[in-house]
Design a protein around this motif. Structure first.
Motif, PDB file in Angstrom:
ATOM      1  N   VAL A 144       1.244  41.361  32.554  1.00 52.14           N
ATOM      2  CA  VAL A 144       2.239  40.585  31.819  1.00 52.14           C
ATOM      3  C   VAL A 144       1.914  40.524  30.328  1.00 52.14           C
ATOM      4  O   VAL A 144       2.813  40.586  29.481  1.00 52.14           O
ATOM      5  CB  VAL A 144       2.335  39.161  32.412  1.00 52.14           C
ATOM      6  N   ASN A 145       0.630  40.439  29.997  1.00 49.57           N
ATOM      7  CA  ASN A 145       0.250  40.249  28.595  1.00 49.57           C
ATOM      8  C   ASN A 145      -0.013  41.545  27.834  1.00 49.57           C
ATOM      9  O   ASN A 145       0.046  41.550  26.601  1.00 49.57           O
ATOM     10  CB  ASN A 145      -0.987  39.354  28.519  1.00 49.57           C
ATOM     11  N   ASP A 146      -0.273  42.641  28.550  1.00 50.31           N
ATOM     12  CA  ASP A 146      -0.676  43.870  27.877  1.00 50.31           C
ATOM     13  C   ASP A 146       0.322  45.026  27.991  1.00 50.31           C
ATOM     14  O   ASP A 146       0.325  45.921  27.147  1.00 50.31           O
ATOM     15  CB  ASP A 146      -2.034  44.352  28.414  1.00 50.31           C
ATOM     16  N   ALA A 169      11.958  40.769  30.281  1.00 53.46           N
ATOM     17  CA  ALA A 169      10.823  41.434  29.631  1.00 53.46           C
ATOM     18  C   ALA A 169      10.771  41.072  28.151  1.00 53.46           C
ATOM     19  O   ALA A 169       9.691  40.855  27.582  1.00 53.46           O
ATOM     20  CB  ALA A 169      10.932  42.946  29.809  1.00 53.46           C
ATOM     21  N   ARG A 170      11.933  40.976  27.525  1.00 52.60           N
ATOM     22  CA  ARG A 170      11.998  40.605  26.111  1.00 52.60           C
ATOM     23  C   ARG A 170      11.489  39.171  25.922  1.00 52.60           C
ATOM     24  O   ARG A 170      10.745  38.887  24.969  1.00 52.60           O
ATOM     25  CB  ARG A 170      13.439  40.742  25.607  1.00 52.60           C
ATOM     26  N   ALA A 171      11.879  38.284  26.813  1.00 52.33           N
ATOM     27  CA  ALA A 171      11.441  36.887  26.719  1.00 52.33           C
ATOM     28  C   ALA A 171       9.927  36.780  26.890  1.00 52.33           C
ATOM     29  O   ALA A 171       9.265  35.998  26.191  1.00 52.33           O
ATOM     30  CB  ALA A 171      12.157  36.045  27.769  1.00 52.33           C
ATOM     31  N   ILE A 172       9.368  37.565  27.803  1.00 58.15           N
ATOM     32  CA  ILE A 172       7.920  37.556  28.006  1.00 58.15           C
ATOM     33  C   ILE A 172       7.204  38.091  26.767  1.00 58.15           C
ATOM     34  O   ILE A 172       6.189  37.540  26.324  1.00 58.15           O
ATOM     35  CB  ILE A 172       7.560  38.382  29.249  1.00 58.15           C
ATOM     36  N   ARG A 176       4.435  35.825  24.814  1.00 57.30           N
ATOM     37  CA  ARG A 176       3.018  36.217  24.777  1.00 57.30           C
ATOM     38  C   ARG A 176       2.534  36.493  23.360  1.00 57.30           C
ATOM     39  O   ARG A 176       1.322  36.514  23.107  1.00 57.30           O
ATOM     40  CB  ARG A 176       2.789  37.438  25.666  1.00 57.30           C
ATOM     41  N   ALA A 177       3.468  36.702  22.425  1.00 55.36           N
ATOM     42  CA  ALA A 177       3.075  36.869  21.024  1.00 55.36           C
ATOM     43  C   ALA A 177       2.505  35.569  20.459  1.00 55.36           C
ATOM     44  O   ALA A 177       1.697  35.593  19.520  1.00 55.36           O
ATOM     45  CB  ALA A 177       4.271  37.325  20.195  1.00 55.36           C
ATOM     46  N   ASP A 178       2.906  34.434  21.022  1.00 53.15           N
ATOM     47  CA  ASP A 178       2.401  33.135  20.586  1.00 53.15           C
ATOM     48  C   ASP A 178       1.133  32.741  21.332  1.00 53.15           C
ATOM     49  O   ASP A 178       0.205  32.195  20.742  1.00 53.15           O
ATOM     50  CB  ASP A 178       3.470  32.058  20.796  1.00 53.15           C
ATOM     51  N   ALA A 179       1.102  32.996  22.651  1.00 55.37           N
ATOM     52  CA  ALA A 179      -0.061  32.646  23.461  1.00 55.37           C
ATOM     53  C   ALA A 179       0.002  33.432  24.769  1.00 55.37           C
ATOM     54  O   ALA A 179       1.097  33.679  25.295  1.00 55.37           O
ATOM     55  CB  ALA A 179      -0.085  31.144  23.753  1.00 55.37           C
TER      56      ALA A 179
END
Length: 338
Positions: A144-146, A169-172, A176-179
């Motif tokens: 999810v993060n990478d 996917a766009r929302a994720i 994840r750009a924030d945390a």
């Protein structure tokens, strides 16, 4: 039999209600005199039922070391008739040397894995975003993060059949750009905020995304394709293959495999020249997939999507079927536990 083994067996039975158990026992009855492989051991529901039905011997495989450890606590109750091996069913032809009279595969995640929040399979319980059946390798959180946004969208669409794959996917990617997203409820909440509200009676908005991530992390569809060919290689003539699936992607792979190796007419699969070149390796037992009864679904709602297909091994040499012929989605699994 020892009292601790019997107590552990009773506890295992209380944890799990095997899906379509009577139907599996019916198709596997001709195999009871020989060695049967339970390729997806889990809580041992099929293995213990087969032994109770008179199976001479059962070998059980599971990639989950916790399931193996629990099973070995009660295996002595069957006085040497049950052997439990840690490993993937896709490798069964290498892990098991002897000819088999039967192979049973119950595809997907086990009830115990779903019910344990720390395993990270469920969006209904807060836990680490893990989902690894074997406990090693990249987790769902890593994915999810990478993974690139486009790859996540493909995974959600191809493995989860999620129509809102690109939007989610766009929302994720934004979140994840924030945390980092590390928890199951955090991901489920994010999906709920960015997906249309499900209509009454429809699954939770996060259902398909969590399914897709689990499949990707564990390479479940690739494992199924390998397991079907491995079962053909190890089954003795007359041996029975029974496969229980829980969603359309799995069932389609099993259906196509059995059609190709069951001697489907040329042209059924343009990707499968081996269907023309090799004699059939199976005789189909279930021309149409069997479904759970209304009574079973009422008792165990998790059974509602289950389908059972079965076939009998011929004496023809085994022939491996390419994954493209089975309709596996054309994306690389971004996880895997080994």
């Amino acid at each position: 039999m020892t009292a601790p083994a019997l107590s552990a067996l009773a506890a295992a039975r209380a944890l799990h209600d095997p899906v379509m158990l009577q139907e599996v026992l019916t198709v596997m009855e001709p195999a009871l005199a020989g060695v049967i492989l339970d390729g997806t051991f889990g809580a041992g529901g099929y293995a213990s039922a087969l032994l109770d039905a008179g199976a001479a011997r059962v070998i059980a495989l599971d990639r989950d070391p916790e399931a193996v450890a629990r099973g070995r606590e009660w295996a002595p109750a069957y006085e040497g008739r049950l052997e439990i091996v840690e490993g993937r069913f896709g490798d069964l032809d290498r892990l098991i040397e002897e000819p088999l009279a039967g192979v049973v595969l119950d595809i997907g995640v086990s009830s115990m894995q779903i019910d344990e929040a720390r395993r990270g399979f469920s969006f209904q319980k807060d836990g680490p975003l893990d989902m690894r059946m074997g406990g090693a390798g990249p987790s769902a959180a890593d994915l999810v993060n990478d993974a690139p946004e486009a790859e996540l969208a493909d995974i959600f669409f191809l493995y989860g059949e999620e129509r809102g794959a690109r939007r989610l996917a766009r929302a994720i990617a934004r979140a994840r750009a924030d945390a980092p997203i590390t928890g199951t409820l955090a991901l489920a909440t994010l999906i709920e905020r960015n997906a249309p509200r499900p209509k009454p009676g429809r699954p939770h908005a996060a259902t398909r995304v969590f399914q897709a991530l689990r499949i990707a992390v564990n390479d479940e569809l690739g494992e199924l394709a390998r397991g079907l060919s491995a079962a053909e290689a190890r089954l003795a003539p007359g041996g029975v293959l029974a496969v229980v699936t829980f969603h359309s992607l799995e069932d389609r792979i099993v259906k196509r495999f059995l059609r190709i190796r069951g001697g489907a007419a040329p042209g059924v699969s343009r990707h499968a020249p081996e269907a023309k070149a090799h004699p059939p390796g199976f005789e189909i037992i279930t021309r149409k997939a069997l479904e759970p009864s209304a009574e079973e679904i009422a008792r165990n709602p998790r059974a509602r999507s289950a389908r059972l297909r079965a076939a009998r091994r011929t004496g023809a040499p085994a022939a491996r079927v390419e994954s493209a012929a089975l309709g596996l989605p054309r994306i690389r699994a971004a996880g895997g536990d080994g």
